[in-house]
Structures are given as structure tokens and as C-alpha cells.
Design a protein around this motif. Sequence first.
Motif, PDB file in Angstrom:
ATOM      1  N   UNK A  54      -3.977  -9.485 -18.200  1.00  0.00           N
ATOM      2  CA  UNK A  54      -4.336 -10.874 -18.555  1.00  0.00           C
ATOM      3  C   UNK A  54      -4.385 -11.084 -20.070  1.00  0.00           C
ATOM      4  N   UNK A 103      13.571  -4.570  -9.449  1.00  0.00           N
ATOM      5  CA  UNK A 103      12.158  -4.715  -9.094  1.00  0.00           C
ATOM      6  C   UNK A 103      11.248  -4.043 -10.129  1.00  0.00           C
ATOM      7  N   UNK A 106      11.022  -5.765 -13.515  1.00  0.00           N
ATOM      8  CA  UNK A 106      10.178  -6.964 -13.496  1.00  0.00           C
ATOM      9  C   UNK A 106       8.704  -6.643 -13.713  1.00  0.00           C
TER      10      UNK A 106
ATOM     11  N   UNK B  48       9.888  -4.761  -1.012  1.00  0.00           N
ATOM     12  CA  UNK B  48      10.099  -5.807  -2.013  1.00  0.00           C
ATOM     13  C   UNK B  48       9.547  -7.160  -1.555  1.00  0.00           C
ATOM     14  N   UNK B  54       9.245 -13.607  -8.797  1.00  0.00           N
ATOM     15  CA  UNK B  54      10.019 -12.428  -9.204  1.00  0.00           C
ATOM     16  C   UNK B  54       9.867 -11.300  -8.200  1.00  0.00           C
ATOM     17  N   UNK B  55      10.943 -10.538  -8.003  1.00  0.00           N
ATOM     18  CA  UNK B  55      10.892  -9.432  -7.038  1.00  0.00           C
ATOM     19  C   UNK B  55      10.194  -8.220  -7.653  1.00  0.00           C
ATOM     20  N   UNK B  56       9.322  -7.620  -6.873  1.00  0.00           N
ATOM     21  CA  UNK B  56       8.681  -6.374  -7.292  1.00  0.00           C
ATOM     22  C   UNK B  56       8.546  -5.452  -6.081  1.00  0.00           C
ATOM     23  N   UNK B  57       8.239  -4.183  -6.352  1.00  0.00           N
ATOM     24  CA  UNK B  57       7.908  -3.232  -5.288  1.00  0.00           C
ATOM     25  C   UNK B  57       6.414  -3.379  -5.003  1.00  0.00           C
ATOM     26  N   UNK B  66      -3.621  -8.837  -8.472  1.00  0.00           N
ATOM     27  CA  UNK B  66      -2.818 -10.040  -8.225  1.00  0.00           C
ATOM     28  C   UNK B  66      -3.664 -11.283  -7.953  1.00  0.00           C
ATOM     29  N   UNK B 108      14.705  -9.223  -2.068  1.00  0.00           N
ATOM     30  CA  UNK B 108      15.310  -8.794  -3.330  1.00  0.00           C
ATOM     31  C   UNK B 108      16.494  -9.689  -3.687  1.00  0.00           C
ATOM     32  N   UNK B 115      17.898 -14.725 -10.600  1.00  0.00           N
ATOM     33  CA  UNK B 115      18.168 -14.072 -11.889  1.00  0.00           C
ATOM     34  C   UNK B 115      19.576 -14.435 -12.386  1.00  0.00           C
ATOM     35  N   UNK B 120      20.734 -13.781 -16.314  1.00  0.00           N
ATOM     36  CA  UNK B 120      20.344 -12.439 -16.771  1.00  0.00           C
ATOM     37  C   UNK B 120      21.552 -11.514 -16.691  1.00  0.00           C
TER      38      UNK B 120
END
Lengths: 332, 171
Positions: A54, A103, A106, B48, B54-57, B66, B108, B115, B120
Motif C-alpha cells: 500500500x 502472471x 504482473x 490464474x 490483471x492475471x496473476x497466480x 487483497x 489468462x 494486454x 504491451x
Amino acid sequence: MREFDYARADSVSDATSQASLSDGEARFIAGGTNLLDLMKLEVMTPDKLVDITRLDLNAITATDEGGLRIGALVTNSDLAADETVRRDYAVLSRALLAGASGQLRNKATTGGNLLQRTRCYYFYDTDMPCNKREPGSGCSAIGGATRLHAILGASEACIATHPSDMAVAMQVLGAQVETERASGEGRIVPLSDFYKLPGDTPHIETMLEPGELITAVILPPPPGGTHVYRKVRDRASYAFALVSVAAVIEMDAGRMQRVQLAFGGIAPQPWRNAEVEDLLTNEEPSRALFDRAADMLLADAQGQGGNDFKILLTRRTLRAVLAEATGLGDSQ
Amino acid sequence: MKTTLTVNGEARELDADTRVTLLDALRHHLDLTGTKKGCDHGQCGACTVLVNGRRINSCLSLACMHDGDEITTIEGLGTPDDMSALQKAFVKHDGYQCGYCTPGQICSATAMLDEIRQNWPSHVSDDLNGPAKLTVEEVAERMSGNLCRCSCYPNIVDAIRDVADAEGGRS
């Protein structure tokens, strides 16, 4: 995963004081892509996590000197896609895009990337001795499987490599690391002084003090020239480097006026050798000269058996990158 | 630790151990089992999800970090009666065999197409500053964080390029 205390920091000073006031081991967490992996395996077992996500460290801004200040929380994706970086620091964009997956980029941050831990198999395996994980326990990699391991800068205590691509580009660009300590005191350290060679204390990887937070990475003004980042790995994507070479080379009247080179996958830190750069600077590019540069770079190289191939691979990758960057052509 | 997430547009409260990953929070605490656990170490992409687009694991992220974030899972992208364009394309092109990696592949790919819209570049882009194109090589590179042990890659690539084509995003 072991239990830990969790605290969310609301300012840089809050973060550094929370980390330094902790009774046990405290770690900052941002992207967490490496730290959480290691915590699941109990390779790392911090008593406290200080969440810094943050904090206001997300900006990429111009410096008064004409360079770039990259906040520690700027993600690898945002940094690689930044228009100034793409245009003026292409080697950095290229290195970032060569690393990890969409992933992970990001999530992974600029500060965290500098601090990611080695991918040495024995560091990850808590059943095996490892001087980096457990000082004094021994090194299982020496005499073991060494495909990922170092040929330069290693010691009898540790032959692990630093896995980052981004840090290799930061090293070739002459980046500086901006930090803040719990005392409130800031400092700016050249990346070339940031990492520590393993010697007999491979668990000490950087000059950071406990509770010291990376707040930004600072790039000098754009170097110009041709930027190349070449990464050689076991598969075409989503794999760590066996060898990588970052180059920034500016030609003038057929000579290499400026030569900056850094190497990944072969040493405990992103490797730079000023003598090699001096040898090439102001010279006309030629294959014979490139070979002399490789001789100089690799004079002290030591294979461990499973990584002997890296000595020749580094030579060939360096020659190919120099040929590409100087316009001599890519053929060997 | 009390955490509020917006999951697929709905506010969800969570009071879980700090060690709970976003993946386990979705599956075990919020009963959203569409998101799959493969390796649990960020290597396979089965987990994912989208966080703030946005994509994340999700396996490599703590749920408690979060608080306030917007999460989109496969359940939020479409339903069997109302599939997203990518879901339809995966069916049309047979982009799976066992289906275990499919939610991760589709989440994903959903973010990956975004993107591309943001231009990108990728590791295989010739020009860092040129328009992002969606060649087979580009899709393979941009989707390399999602493994498919059934090796349906050619059909997955076809499905994704089909959707990009329909959007006019491929050149």
C-alpha cells in the motif's frame, strides 16, 4: 507454511520501524512470488511479514539528472511496458520480458526482483545441507547436479547463481539502489556494490541492513547506442537463464565508443567486468577481439562438472551479442 | 484476519488464517472451485485469476493482502448458458482434453488479450515500440505461464487467435 505475524505498513517509516521492532525475523512482502514459494517449502520461515504493497512507491519519474527513478513497487509488467523504458532503456524492457511469465510479471516488483533468491535445487531442498539456507551446514551442490550453477564468483561454501534477468539489465545500465533504514536515514548505493559475493557467508547476499527497505532504483540518463539482451535457456520461454548477456554498445566511425556488458546465469550476482569493457572500448569490432574479450572474462572461470558447458556457452553468447550489437553479423 | 474481497462483482467477507492463499480462499472459503490448484508454486498457471483486471497466480498470493481488491474467476467470465467469447472459442476449437488447466488458460487469455489492447510488447516482439501483433509465436510466448499436460496447445492458440480476429486485434 509456518505461522507468522502480518502487518500492513502505511508509510515507508512505518514499514522500516515495524520490520526492525520485530522480535524475530521480519521480511517485507510485496509481490511475494518468490517469498511465498519459499515459505511454503519452509526454506524461509519469517516470524513477521510487513506488507508494503500500500506504500506510494509505484511511480516511474524523471530525475533532475535526466535519468529515471523507478519506484520499488513498480511491477515487472509495468516497467517493461513503460514507454520511456521501451524507447530509452530497451535492454531493460527486453530483460524483463525474457523473465518469468505474464502472471508473475504482473505481481513481481522492481525491489523484490533484485532480492529474489537463487534457484539452486539444494537451497530449495530442506533435507539437504546448504550454507545459504543454514550457515555452516555444507554445500550439496558441489559434487551434485550443477547445471544452473556459477562459473565465476563462487566459493567453496556456495556455487549458487543469482536468477534475475532484470538485475542484469540494471547492472549493465549502471543503476543505483535507493533505500531507507529504520533510523529514517536514506542511502543510494550503486547496484555494482549492492550484492555480496558468497565467500564463507553465502547467506549474506546484499549490503542491506535488517529492516532496510528498497524504495527505488535509479537509472542514469539514457546511454543511447544499441541495446541487446540475449538469454540462453533450456526452453524458449518461462525458464531461468543458463547464460544471459546484456549489452549497450555505441559505435562511432567504425569503433566501439561505449561498451557496457553484464552477464546473468553464471555468477552469484549480475556480473560486470570493467577490464573487458576497457579492452573493447575505442576498438574496431572483430572476431579476434571478441575472443580476447571472452578470454579475459573467463580467465578465472571454474566449472563444476554439470555446468562446464557454460564456459563455452558464455564465450559464444558474448561473441554473438557483440557481433549483433556492432553490426558485424550474427554468424559464429 | 478479516478481509473483504469483491469476487465476480459481489462483496465477500473472509476471516481466515494469514497463511491462506488467494487460491485456497476462493476454493475452500468462498466455494468457488472453478479455479484449480495445479503445482501450488506458480509454475503451471492452473490457478490464474484476474486481480483488478490483471492475471496473476492466485497460489502465490496471500488472501489477506487483497483486502479491497476486485477478483475475477472463471465463474465470473461466463456460465454454460452464457459463455464468454473465449469460452465459446475453446469449445469450438477443442482447446482442452481433461480440462483441468482450462479455467486458468481462459482467465489468462482474457487478460492477455487486454494486454494486447494496451500494446504491451513481449519477448518475441521484433519491435518493442511497434503495434502488438497476435501471431502463433506471440500467443505461445504470452501464454507460456499456462501449462497443458494434455498438450492441447495448437487448439488453445487457435481459440485465442479466433477471438482476437473477431476483435480485429490480430494482424
